[in-house]
Design a protein around this motif. Structure first.
Motif, PDB file in Angstrom:
ATOM      1  N   ASP A 210       1.262  -5.381   0.740  1.00 14.64           N
ATOM      2  CA  ASP A 210       1.452  -6.318   1.853  1.00 14.64           C
ATOM      3  C   ASP A 210       0.432  -6.070   2.977  1.00 14.64           C
ATOM      4  OD1 ASP A 210       2.528  -3.814   2.289  1.00 14.64           O
ATOM      5  OD2 ASP A 210       4.338  -4.508   3.296  1.00 14.64           O
ATOM      6  N   LEU A 211      -0.669  -5.358   2.646  1.00 11.94           N
ATOM      7  CA  LEU A 211      -1.705  -5.096   3.667  1.00 11.94           C
ATOM      8  C   LEU A 211      -2.988  -5.842   3.298  1.00 11.94           C
ATOM      9  CD1 LEU A 211      -1.220  -1.226   4.110  1.00 11.94           C
ATOM     10  CD2 LEU A 211      -0.311  -3.031   5.571  1.00 11.94           C
ATOM     11  N   GLU A 212      -4.050  -5.530   4.042  1.00 11.58           N
ATOM     12  CA  GLU A 212      -5.319  -6.201   3.766  1.00 11.58           C
ATOM     13  C   GLU A 212      -5.833  -5.835   2.383  1.00 11.58           C
ATOM     14  OE1 GLU A 212      -8.261  -5.159   6.676  1.00 11.58           O
ATOM     15  OE2 GLU A 212      -6.855  -5.649   8.285  1.00 11.58           O
ATOM     16  N   ASP A 213      -6.664  -6.706   1.831  1.00 14.04           N
ATOM     17  CA  ASP A 213      -7.291  -6.441   0.534  1.00 14.04           C
ATOM     18  C   ASP A 213      -7.962  -5.077   0.533  1.00 14.04           C
ATOM     19  OD1 ASP A 213      -6.556  -8.652  -0.715  1.00 14.04           O
ATOM     20  OD2 ASP A 213      -8.551  -9.584  -0.823  1.00 14.04           O
ATOM     21  N   GLY A 214      -7.789  -4.344  -0.524  1.00 13.55           N
ATOM     22  CA  GLY A 214      -8.496  -3.067  -0.655  1.00 13.55           C
ATOM     23  C   GLY A 214      -7.729  -1.885  -0.081  1.00 13.55           C
ATOM     24  N   GLN A 215      -6.688  -2.135   0.716  1.00 12.62           N
ATOM     25  CA  GLN A 215      -5.925  -1.013   1.281  1.00 12.62           C
ATOM     26  C   GLN A 215      -4.782  -0.671   0.329  1.00 12.62           C
ATOM     27  OE1 GLN A 215      -4.925  -2.378   5.286  1.00 12.62           O
ATOM     28  NE2 GLN A 215      -6.695  -1.287   6.097  1.00 12.62           N
ATOM     29  N   ASN A 216      -5.051   0.208  -0.590  1.00 12.67           N
ATOM     30  CA  ASN A 216      -4.002   0.635  -1.527  1.00 12.67           C
ATOM     31  C   ASN A 216      -3.897   2.160  -1.490  1.00 12.67           C
ATOM     32  OD1 ASN A 216      -6.238   1.512  -2.870  1.00 12.67           O
ATOM     33  ND2 ASN A 216      -6.090   0.063  -4.560  1.00 12.67           N
ATOM     34  N   LEU A 217      -3.120   2.730  -2.409  1.00  8.23           N
ATOM     35  CA  LEU A 217      -2.915   4.181  -2.370  1.00  8.23           C
ATOM     36  C   LEU A 217      -4.234   4.937  -2.547  1.00  8.23           C
ATOM     37  CD1 LEU A 217      -1.077   6.662  -2.258  1.00  8.23           C
ATOM     38  CD2 LEU A 217      -0.608   6.353  -4.696  1.00  8.23           C
ATOM     39  N   ALA A 218      -5.072   4.476  -3.478  1.00  6.23           N
ATOM     40  CA  ALA A 218      -6.355   5.161  -3.709  1.00  6.23           C
ATOM     41  C   ALA A 218      -7.195   5.145  -2.427  1.00  6.23           C
ATOM     42  CB  ALA A 218      -7.102   4.481  -4.853  1.00  6.23           C
ATOM     43  N   TRP A 219      -7.206   4.009  -1.761  1.00  3.44           N
ATOM     44  CA  TRP A 219      -7.966   3.877  -0.494  1.00  3.44           C
ATOM     45  C   TRP A 219      -7.419   4.864   0.547  1.00  3.44           C
ATOM     46  CZ3 TRP A 219      -5.770   2.368   4.197  1.00  3.44           C
ATOM     47  CH2 TRP A 219      -6.671   2.185   5.251  1.00  3.44           C
ATOM     48  N   LEU A 220      -6.076   4.910   0.657  1.00  2.00           N
ATOM     49  CA  LEU A 220      -5.459   5.796   1.650  1.00  2.00           C
ATOM     50  C   LEU A 220      -5.794   7.261   1.352  1.00  2.00           C
ATOM     51  CD1 LEU A 220      -3.545   6.037   4.108  1.00  2.00           C
ATOM     52  CD2 LEU A 220      -1.657   6.214   2.495  1.00  2.00           C
ATOM     53  N   LEU A 221      -5.771   7.621   0.077  1.00  2.00           N
ATOM     54  CA  LEU A 221      -6.101   9.006  -0.289  1.00  2.00           C
ATOM     55  C   LEU A 221      -7.532   9.334   0.137  1.00  2.00           C
ATOM     56  CD1 LEU A 221      -4.432   9.208  -3.825  1.00  2.00           C
ATOM     57  CD2 LEU A 221      -3.666  10.355  -1.745  1.00  2.00           C
ATOM     58  N   ARG A 222      -8.444   8.371  -0.049  1.00  2.00           N
ATOM     59  CA  ARG A 222      -9.843   8.603   0.375  1.00  2.00           C
ATOM     60  C   ARG A 222      -9.928   8.813   1.885  1.00  2.00           C
ATOM     61  NH1 ARG A 222     -11.179   4.546  -3.200  1.00  2.00           N
ATOM     62  NH2 ARG A 222     -11.708   5.545  -5.162  1.00  2.00           N
ATOM     63  N   GLU A 223      -9.206   7.974   2.626  1.00  2.00           N
ATOM     64  CA  GLU A 223      -9.231   8.106   4.093  1.00  2.00           C
ATOM     65  C   GLU A 223      -8.730   9.489   4.511  1.00  2.00           C
ATOM     66  OE1 GLU A 223     -10.084   5.657   6.556  1.00  2.00           O
ATOM     67  OE2 GLU A 223     -11.006   4.789   4.760  1.00  2.00           O
ATOM     68  N   THR A 244      -2.433   3.358 -11.821  1.00  2.00           N
ATOM     69  CA  THR A 244      -3.671   2.678 -12.242  1.00  2.00           C
ATOM     70  C   THR A 244      -4.770   3.688 -12.559  1.00  2.00           C
ATOM     71  OG1 THR A 244      -4.456   2.619  -9.967  1.00  2.00           O
ATOM     72  CG2 THR A 244      -3.196   0.692 -10.739  1.00  2.00           C
ATOM     73  N   ASP A 245      -5.782   3.217 -13.288  1.00  2.00           N
ATOM     74  CA  ASP A 245      -6.944   4.063 -13.550  1.00  2.00           C
ATOM     75  C   ASP A 245      -7.674   4.382 -12.254  1.00  2.00           C
ATOM     76  OD1 ASP A 245      -7.148   4.969 -16.169  1.00  2.00           O
ATOM     77  OD2 ASP A 245      -7.638   2.957 -16.878  1.00  2.00           O
ATOM     78  N   GLU A 246      -7.628   3.440 -11.323  1.00  2.00           N
ATOM     79  CA  GLU A 246      -8.284   3.680 -10.029  1.00  2.00           C
ATOM     80  C   GLU A 246      -7.639   4.901  -9.347  1.00  2.00           C
ATOM     81  OE1 GLU A 246      -7.567   0.862  -6.919  1.00  2.00           O
ATOM     82  OE2 GLU A 246      -9.244   1.599  -5.707  1.00  2.00           O
ATOM     83  N   LEU A 247      -6.292   4.986  -9.442  1.00  2.00           N
ATOM     84  CA  LEU A 247      -5.597   6.122  -8.822  1.00  2.00           C
ATOM     85  C   LEU A 247      -5.990   7.433  -9.523  1.00  2.00           C
ATOM     86  CD1 LEU A 247      -3.515   7.251  -6.806  1.00  2.00           C
ATOM     87  CD2 LEU A 247      -1.750   6.827  -8.511  1.00  2.00           C
ATOM     88  N   ILE A 248      -6.016   7.398 -10.852  1.00  2.00           N
ATOM     89  CA  ILE A 248      -6.376   8.619 -11.597  1.00  2.00           C
ATOM     90  C   ILE A 248      -7.808   9.031 -11.254  1.00  2.00           C
ATOM     91  CG2 ILE A 248      -6.609   9.645 -13.901  1.00  2.00           C
ATOM     92  CD1 ILE A 248      -4.469   7.624 -14.852  1.00  2.00           C
ATOM     93  N   ASP A 249      -8.722   8.059 -11.191  1.00  2.00           N
ATOM     94  CA  ASP A 249     -10.122   8.364 -10.817  1.00  2.00           C
ATOM     95  C   ASP A 249     -10.168   9.016  -9.438  1.00  2.00           C
ATOM     96  OD1 ASP A 249     -11.043   7.236 -13.130  1.00  2.00           O
ATOM     97  OD2 ASP A 249     -11.544   5.298 -12.229  1.00  2.00           O
ATOM     98  N   THR A 250      -9.323   8.519  -8.540  1.00  2.00           N
ATOM     99  CA  THR A 250      -9.327   9.043  -7.170  1.00  2.00           C
ATOM    100  C   THR A 250      -8.838  10.491  -7.150  1.00  2.00           C
ATOM    101  OG1 THR A 250      -8.755   6.816  -6.518  1.00  2.00           O
ATOM    102  CG2 THR A 250      -8.594   8.462  -4.813  1.00  2.00           C
TER     103      THR A 250
END
Ligand code: SF4
Length: 442
Positions: A210-223, A244-250
């Motif tokens: 429910d946030l802006e595009d691109g703000q997901n768990l992987a993004w938050l972990l990077r921040e 997701t694979d994105e999360l595992i990559d992160t």
């Protein structure tokens, strides 16, 4: 100074809510007490995940009601009694019939209204606030329990409606917290000396939907990973098919994010999973575990299981035992099924499993869990691992021991003359026990 005592039951989300309540009450001039008998305000932060915890909450306020006592048939005005948390959200004003001495009923979604409500009860009102529209979150001080790990909720609620679970009714639909609040809390916790941040949510994978595009768990972990200093980051809980694979990559890419996934499976039987309204079968869950283990070295995978779900046959239960072993789960939380009002499964009374059968199945589940845990721990004997020290104790026999966790969440006991709490140390694992490892500093 007025004193407040908070008794918190249930999950980490409730514990985090209690830290927020303490923070808000400090502004109103309250200090924390560990002794309920000297408190001006008693708060019970309830859990409704099982009937047993709900019953405990009722019995606790019963005791507090007696302490408050009556004068000429009327209850005294102090200590103020607050009934908060998941059971409060569920029962609302009905609690007054059972416990007429309660001053405030505070639902989970109205937490940030607490300061206004406390002023009203101090003025003599009795108040119920259990609306399902979440009260707007405010930037508040958080009075954290001292330690190494800071719990930070990133989302709340659940849209999954598993047939046994009360959470969607008590915590509402999924909603993400504002990233700037989360990151601000993380910075503050690190400045206060916390060495580990655990991101909390019923389904952390839903963060950002429910946030802006691109703000997901992987993004938050990077921040969070980009914040300065040496510390660790964890997250719980993942819904199996949402990883997701994105999360595992992160997780692989970021040095502070730990190799640990908590992925509730609930049952190893496809028919039971369907009746639970879980969105996967055994083969899918296995694929997820295999995929994680093939990509993330030393990953720890923990799970949750329910014994005696309505209609569960002996054969279906045995499929759960088989799943635990076959998947080599590192640890599992286990519980006997407990019907929760308003949930779909609670209506299947004709399918309820007798208590003695549930108890017996739970005991077998626990035995299996012990075996899986020991097997998992044995994999690490002889290995060198980084441990973040969480405490120091001098035992009755005079032994001095520090206890900490590895990145993949294994508990390690280490003989040590000094208190190294908060330090990262390298340890050689010397022995595997059922629930923990022994090690020595290298
Ligand atoms: S995913 Fe299912 S078990 Fe987990 S909180 Fe949501 S409804 Fe409850």
């Amino acid at each position: 100074m007025k004193k407040v005592y908070i008794e918190t039951m249930g999950c980490q989300m409730n514990k985090s809510d209690a830290e927020r309540m303490f923070g808000m009450l400090e502004y109103l001039g309250y200090t924390k007490t560990e002794n309920p008998k000297e408190a001006d305000m008693l708060i019970i932060n309830t859990c409704s995940i099982r009937k047993l915890s709900e019953d405990k909450a009722y019995s606790q306020i019963g005791v507090w009601g007696k302490w408050r006592g009556k004068i000429k048939g009327k209850y005294n005005s102090y200590p103020k009694i607050v009934f908060a948390g998941c059971v409060a959200q569920q029962v609302g004003e009905n609690i007054f019939r059972r416990a007429p001495y309660v001053d405030l009923v505070l639902g989970t979604q109205r937490l940030y209204e607490l300061p206004d409500l406390v002023k009203r009860i101090e003025a003599g009102e009795r108040v119920v606030s259990c609306g399902e529209t979440p009260y707007e979150e405010k930037k508040i001080k958080i009075n954290r329990v001292k330690g190494i790990n800071a719990w930070i909720p990133i989302m709340e609620g659940c849209n999954n409606f598993c047939t046994y679970c009360i959470v969607p009714y008590t915590r509402g639909r999924e909603r993400s917290r504002k990233p700037e609040l989360i990151i601000g809390e993380a910075k503050k916790a690190l400045a206060e000396g916390f060495k580990e941040i655990t991101l909390l949510g019923q389904n952390v994978d839903s963060f950002g939907k429910d946030l802006e595009d691109g703000q997901n768990l992987a993004w938050l972990l990077r921040e969070l990973n980009s914040l300065e200093g040496k510390f660790r980051i964890r997250f719980v809980t993942n819904y199996p098919t949402d990883i997701t694979d994105e999360l595992i990559d992160t997780v692989l890419e970021l040095d502070k994010v730990c190799e640990y996934f908590h992925i509730p499976m609930q049952s190893g039987d496809d028919t039971v999973l369907k009746k639970m309204n879980r969105r996967y079968d055994y083969a899918t869950y296995k694929k997820i575990c295999d995929h994680l283990r093939s990509r993330v070295k030393d990953v720890t995978i923990t799970s949750d299981f329910i014994a005696g779900f309505p209609g569960e046959t002996e054969e279906q239960f045995e499929n759960t035992l088989k799943a635990m072993t076959e998947l080599e789960l590192d640890y599992s939380n286990t519980a006997a099924y407990s019907p929760r009002e308003r949930t779909v499964a609670a209506k299947w009374t004709d399918l309820y499993i007798p208590e003695d059968v549930k108890t017996e199945r739970l005991a077998r589940l626990n035995e299996h869990n012990r075996e899986c845990c020991l097997k998992s721990n044995k994999k690490y004997v002889g290995r060198e691992m980084e441990v973040l020290v969480e405490n120091f104790e001098v035992r009755k026999n005079g032994d001095k021991v520090i206890t900490g966790r590895t990145r993949n969440n294994k508990i390690v006991h280490i003989p040590c003359e000094r208190d190294l709490t908060g330090e990262f140390i390298n340890v050689k694992i010397t022995r595997a026990r059922t629930w923990y490892l022994n090690g020595e500093i290298i």
